[in-house]
Design a protein around this motif. Structure first.
Motif, PDB file in Angstrom:
ATOM      1  N   ARG A  49       0.837  -1.208   0.000  1.00  0.00           N
ATOM      2  CA  ARG A  49       0.000   0.000   0.000  1.00  0.00           C
ATOM      3  C   ARG A  49       0.870   1.256   0.000  1.00  0.00           C
ATOM      4  O   ARG A  49       0.511   2.272  -0.600  1.00  0.00           O
ATOM      5  CB  ARG A  49      -0.915  -0.010   1.220  1.00  0.00           C
ATOM      6  CG  ARG A  49      -2.031  -1.027   1.132  1.00  0.00           C
ATOM      7  CD  ARG A  49      -3.127  -0.728   2.151  1.00  0.00           C
ATOM      8  NE  ARG A  49      -2.617  -0.643   3.513  1.00  0.00           N
ATOM      9  CZ  ARG A  49      -2.515  -1.690   4.347  1.00  0.00           C
ATOM     10  NH1 ARG A  49      -2.874  -2.891   3.934  1.00  0.00           N
ATOM     11  NH2 ARG A  49      -2.052  -1.530   5.564  1.00  0.00           N
ATOM     12  N   ALA A  50       2.012   1.194   0.670  1.00  0.00           N
ATOM     13  CA  ALA A  50       2.901   2.359   0.710  1.00  0.00           C
ATOM     14  C   ALA A  50       3.523   2.626  -0.654  1.00  0.00           C
ATOM     15  O   ALA A  50       3.649   3.776  -1.093  1.00  0.00           O
ATOM     16  CB  ALA A  50       3.994   2.143   1.744  1.00  0.00           C
ATOM     17  N   LEU A  51       3.918   1.558  -1.324  1.00  0.00           N
ATOM     18  CA  LEU A  51       4.625   1.738  -2.593  1.00  0.00           C
ATOM     19  C   LEU A  51       3.727   2.304  -3.686  1.00  0.00           C
ATOM     20  O   LEU A  51       4.196   3.034  -4.554  1.00  0.00           O
ATOM     21  CB  LEU A  51       5.225   0.401  -3.048  1.00  0.00           C
ATOM     22  CG  LEU A  51       6.353  -0.148  -2.172  1.00  0.00           C
ATOM     23  CD1 LEU A  51       6.833  -1.483  -2.710  1.00  0.00           C
ATOM     24  CD2 LEU A  51       7.502   0.835  -2.101  1.00  0.00           C
ATOM     25  N   VAL A  62       6.704   8.491   2.358  1.00  0.00           N
ATOM     26  CA  VAL A  62       7.465   8.361   3.599  1.00  0.00           C
ATOM     27  C   VAL A  62       6.514   8.170   4.779  1.00  0.00           C
ATOM     28  O   VAL A  62       6.768   7.350   5.685  1.00  0.00           O
ATOM     29  CB  VAL A  62       8.367   9.594   3.795  1.00  0.00           C
ATOM     30  CG1 VAL A  62       9.041   9.564   5.167  1.00  0.00           C
ATOM     31  CG2 VAL A  62       9.425   9.659   2.701  1.00  0.00           C
ATOM     32  N   GLU A  63       5.412   8.902   4.794  1.00  0.00           N
ATOM     33  CA  GLU A  63       4.438   8.744   5.872  1.00  0.00           C
ATOM     34  C   GLU A  63       3.884   7.327   5.909  1.00  0.00           C
ATOM     35  O   GLU A  63       3.737   6.718   6.979  1.00  0.00           O
ATOM     36  CB  GLU A  63       3.299   9.746   5.694  1.00  0.00           C
ATOM     37  CG  GLU A  63       3.712  11.192   5.962  1.00  0.00           C
ATOM     38  CD  GLU A  63       2.532  12.145   5.789  1.00  0.00           C
ATOM     39  OE1 GLU A  63       1.424  11.659   5.465  1.00  0.00           O
ATOM     40  OE2 GLU A  63       2.722  13.359   5.979  1.00  0.00           O
ATOM     41  N   ARG A  67       4.458   4.655   9.064  1.00  0.00           N
ATOM     42  CA  ARG A  67       3.273   4.123   9.758  1.00  0.00           C
ATOM     43  C   ARG A  67       3.276   2.603   9.690  1.00  0.00           C
ATOM     44  O   ARG A  67       2.982   1.918  10.684  1.00  0.00           O
ATOM     45  CB  ARG A  67       2.002   4.682   9.125  1.00  0.00           C
ATOM     46  CG  ARG A  67       1.739   6.132   9.456  1.00  0.00           C
ATOM     47  CD  ARG A  67       0.421   6.597   8.811  1.00  0.00           C
ATOM     48  NE  ARG A  67       0.193   8.010   9.019  1.00  0.00           N
ATOM     49  CZ  ARG A  67      -0.359   8.547  10.099  1.00  0.00           C
ATOM     50  NH1 ARG A  67      -0.738   7.739  11.092  1.00  0.00           N
ATOM     51  NH2 ARG A  67      -0.537   9.835  10.216  1.00  0.00           N
ATOM     52  N   THR A  68       3.567   2.056   8.493  1.00  0.00           N
ATOM     53  CA  THR A  68       3.556   0.597   8.352  1.00  0.00           C
ATOM     54  C   THR A  68       4.613  -0.053   9.240  1.00  0.00           C
ATOM     55  O   THR A  68       4.363  -1.056   9.934  1.00  0.00           O
ATOM     56  CB  THR A  68       3.805   0.229   6.878  1.00  0.00           C
ATOM     57  OG1 THR A  68       2.794   0.810   6.063  1.00  0.00           O
ATOM     58  CG2 THR A  68       3.796  -1.279   6.698  1.00  0.00           C
ATOM     59  N   ALA A  69       5.830   0.518   9.237  1.00  0.00           N
ATOM     60  CA  ALA A  69       6.905  -0.050  10.062  1.00  0.00           C
ATOM     61  C   ALA A  69       6.575   0.079  11.541  1.00  0.00           C
ATOM     62  O   ALA A  69       6.826  -0.851  12.338  1.00  0.00           O
ATOM     63  CB  ALA A  69       8.222   0.669   9.744  1.00  0.00           C
ATOM     64  N   ALA A  70       6.014   1.211  11.952  1.00  0.00           N
ATOM     65  CA  ALA A  70       5.668   1.396  13.364  1.00  0.00           C
ATOM     66  C   ALA A  70       4.580   0.422  13.787  1.00  0.00           C
ATOM     67  O   ALA A  70       4.630  -0.154  14.895  1.00  0.00           O
ATOM     68  CB  ALA A  70       5.224   2.840  13.601  1.00  0.00           C
ATOM     69  N   LEU A  80      12.515   7.576  10.262  1.00  0.00           N
ATOM     70  CA  LEU A  80      13.123   7.307   8.950  1.00  0.00           C
ATOM     71  C   LEU A  80      13.878   8.561   8.543  1.00  0.00           C
ATOM     72  O   LEU A  80      13.319   9.663   8.557  1.00  0.00           O
ATOM     73  CB  LEU A  80      12.073   6.949   7.901  1.00  0.00           C
ATOM     74  CG  LEU A  80      12.603   6.547   6.505  1.00  0.00           C
ATOM     75  CD1 LEU A  80      11.700   5.495   5.868  1.00  0.00           C
ATOM     76  CD2 LEU A  80      12.728   7.740   5.580  1.00  0.00           C
ATOM     77  N   ALA A  81      15.156   8.410   8.175  1.00  0.00           N
ATOM     78  CA  ALA A  81      15.975   9.570   7.818  1.00  0.00           C
ATOM     79  C   ALA A  81      16.837   9.246   6.606  1.00  0.00           C
ATOM     80  O   ALA A  81      17.271   8.107   6.413  1.00  0.00           O
ATOM     81  CB  ALA A  81      16.862   9.989   8.989  1.00  0.00           C
ATOM     82  N   VAL A  82      17.077  10.278   5.787  1.00  0.00           N
ATOM     83  CA  VAL A  82      17.947  10.184   4.604  1.00  0.00           C
ATOM     84  C   VAL A  82      19.286  10.791   4.973  1.00  0.00           C
ATOM     85  O   VAL A  82      19.359  11.852   5.615  1.00  0.00           O
ATOM     86  CB  VAL A  82      17.335  10.929   3.405  1.00  0.00           C
ATOM     87  CG1 VAL A  82      18.256  10.837   2.186  1.00  0.00           C
ATOM     88  CG2 VAL A  82      15.959  10.355   3.069  1.00  0.00           C
ATOM     89  N   ALA A  83      20.368  10.137   4.572  1.00  0.00           N
ATOM     90  CA  ALA A  83      21.721  10.600   4.915  1.00  0.00           C
ATOM     91  C   ALA A  83      22.049  11.900   4.191  1.00  0.00           C
ATOM     92  O   ALA A  83      21.543  12.174   3.093  1.00  0.00           O
ATOM     93  CB  ALA A  83      22.743   9.530   4.562  1.00  0.00           C
ATOM     94  N   ASP A  84      22.893  12.694   4.840  1.00  0.00           N
ATOM     95  CA  ASP A  84      23.330  13.946   4.218  1.00  0.00           C
ATOM     96  C   ASP A  84      24.080  13.652   2.920  1.00  0.00           C
ATOM     97  O   ASP A  84      24.949  12.769   2.880  1.00  0.00           O
ATOM     98  CB  ASP A  84      24.246  14.726   5.164  1.00  0.00           C
ATOM     99  CG  ASP A  84      23.503  15.181   6.420  1.00  0.00           C
ATOM    100  OD1 ASP A  84      22.260  15.246   6.374  1.00  0.00           O
ATOM    101  OD2 ASP A  84      24.179  15.447   7.446  1.00  0.00           O
TER     102      ASP A  84
END
Length: 461
Positions: A49-51, A62-63, A67-70, A80-84
């Motif tokens: 559903r997320a994809l 991302v939301e 939510r799915t992982a939580a 969830l974070a994206v690297a610099d």
């Protein structure tokens, strides 16, 4: 005694189902495995559903992922974070889910979460640590086998994190990375498509504007051709008018003055001389009428023509009527199928023909002239012949001399005609006419080639 199955296939199955050997614990393990499998299927359904929310934009995706992982971990919070430096176009750069609230403001993050955000941002490869000593879970987010961020979470109380849970987190994280990248490409393509449509509309507007400008240019060129054709006839009229004024009318006026002097002297003698003087008076009246007619002709010639434009054969016919006042009988003959020539080429042919006819009437003292225009498959041939007194050999010598030396304006008409013929990519020849005078011939190959430099020609008087 049975030998336990130690094949890789059974080992993988054991990891997936959570089953272990031992008959007494078989059924409880089976129950736990079934529950975990159902939980895993629910998580995978959440992933799907997320994809499919990629088209809604990166934030919606991302939301859905957090939510799915939580929900899968029953987490108190999940980050969830994206690297610099990775996925530079991805937005938001991080998202925290806690107590059913989404946070993307660093100032609102709990102290416990900030350390994990620092690791995911600056050292994303450390996210592969799995379950940490503080009870938190981390999973790396990779793209093209390079760490680009990760997921960190604190599972709920009593939740046992298994290898399958970590695998699901990694799947979610990796799919998030791919989906973020694809979302960026999708929106970039949409932007480019919109820009392309704008450019296409602008090109269509420019094409319509260019078509309108081309139509205006064609109309202007048509008007210019009309003006050039009229100018050619007017130039010939003005040239004949100048010749009549400067030479013929002066001769007639001089003849009238001579007759008046003779008449006055004869009247003074009386007798038969007086009768002759009376006849001279009649001749004087005829001379006066001739002068008036000349003046009327000069006035008419000086007025601009108003004939509508036409093709080259028609304009040559009109040009022939200009010489009616010079007593030169001009005939025009057209052979073959007329082919339209460039406007400047037709203008040059008209002027060249006018020069030739003027020379026939003025210098050759011709009474008849023939203009013949022949359209051949690969050339256009113009011939102007007369019955005058001109000598072809003398004209060829004069033409050669005019090209080599400055004749101070004398016989420049021949040089002008030669220059016009060369401008058309043609050849000028002069020989004896079958009518007894001069035959001037110009051969112009098709298509007519025009020099780029405009030239002002001088009239030969």
């Amino acid at each position: 005694m049975s030998v336990p199955d130690r094949s890789p296939q059974s080992a993988d199955l054991g990891v997936l189902t959570g089953l272990r050997s031992g008959k007494r614990s078989y059924y409880p393990a089976y129950v736990r495995s079934t529950e975990r499998l159902e939980h895993t299927v629910e998580a995978l359904d959440g992933i799907s559903r997320a994809l499919v929310r990629t088209a809604e934009g990166p934030r919606a995706l991302v939301e859905a992922v957090v939510r799915t992982a939580a929900e899968h971990l029953q987490a108190r919070w999940l980050l969830l974070a994206v690297a610099d430096g990775a996925l530079r176009a991805a937005r938001p750069r991080f998202l925290l889910y806690a107590d059913d609230v989404l946070i993307d403001d660093a100032t609102r993050l709990p102290a416990e979460v900030r350390g994990h955000l620092e690791i995911l941002r600056t050292r994303p490869w450390e996210a592969a640590t799995a379950v940490g000593g503080d009870g938190c879970v981390r999973a790396a987010m990779t793209l093209d086998e390079e760490p680009v961020g990760g997921i960190a979470a604190r599972p709920g109380a009593g939740v046992e994190v298994a290898d399958t849970d970590l695998a699901i987190l990694r799947v979610l994280a990796n799919q998030a990375a791919v989906a973020l990248h694809n979302t960026y490409l999708f929106h970039a393509a949409t932007t480019l498509r919109g820009r392309t449509e704008e450019l296409s509309e602008a090109a269509e507007r420019q094409a319509r504007d260019l078509a309108a400008r081309n139509a205006e240019l064609a109309e202007t060129q048509a008007r210019l051709l009309d003006a050039m054709q009229r100018q050619a006839l007017d130039d010939e009229r003005h040239r004949i008018a100048r010749e009549l004024h400067d030479s013929v009318s002066q001769y007639v006026l001089s003849a009238g003055m001579a007759m008046e002097v003779c008449r006055a002297e004869l009247e003074g003698l009386g007798g038969e001389a007086a009768d002759i003087a009376g006849r001279l008076a009649d001749a004087k009246d005829l001379n006066r009428q001739a002068v008036e007619r000349l003046r009327a002709a000069i006035y008419a010639l000086h007025h601009t023509s108003h004939e509508p434009p036409g093709p080259l054969p028609v304009m040559l016919e009109r040009l022939s009527t200009v010489h009616l006042t010079t007593a030169l009988d001009v005939r025009v003959r057209v052979e073959g199928t007329p082919v339209p020539l460039p406007p400047r080429a037709e203008q040059s042919v008209l002027r060249l023909t006018g020069e030739a006819l003027f020379n026939s009437a003025t210098h050759g003292r011709a009474g008849r002239a023939l203009v013949r225009l022949r359209y051949l498959p690969d050339a256009v041939v113009l011939c102007v012949s007369d019955d005058g007194i001109g000598d072809p050999a003398h004209l060829r010598r004069v033409l050669q001399l005019s090209r080599e030396t400055d004749l101070s304006g004398r016989h420049r008409g021949l040089a002008n005609m030669l220059a016009r013929a060369e401008e058309l990519g043609g050849r000028l020849t002069i020989r004896r006419s079958g009518m007894g005078g001069i035959l001037l011939r110009v051969d112009m190959p098709l298509p007519v080639r025009l020099d780029d430099v405009d030239r002002e020609t001088a009239d030969d008087h």
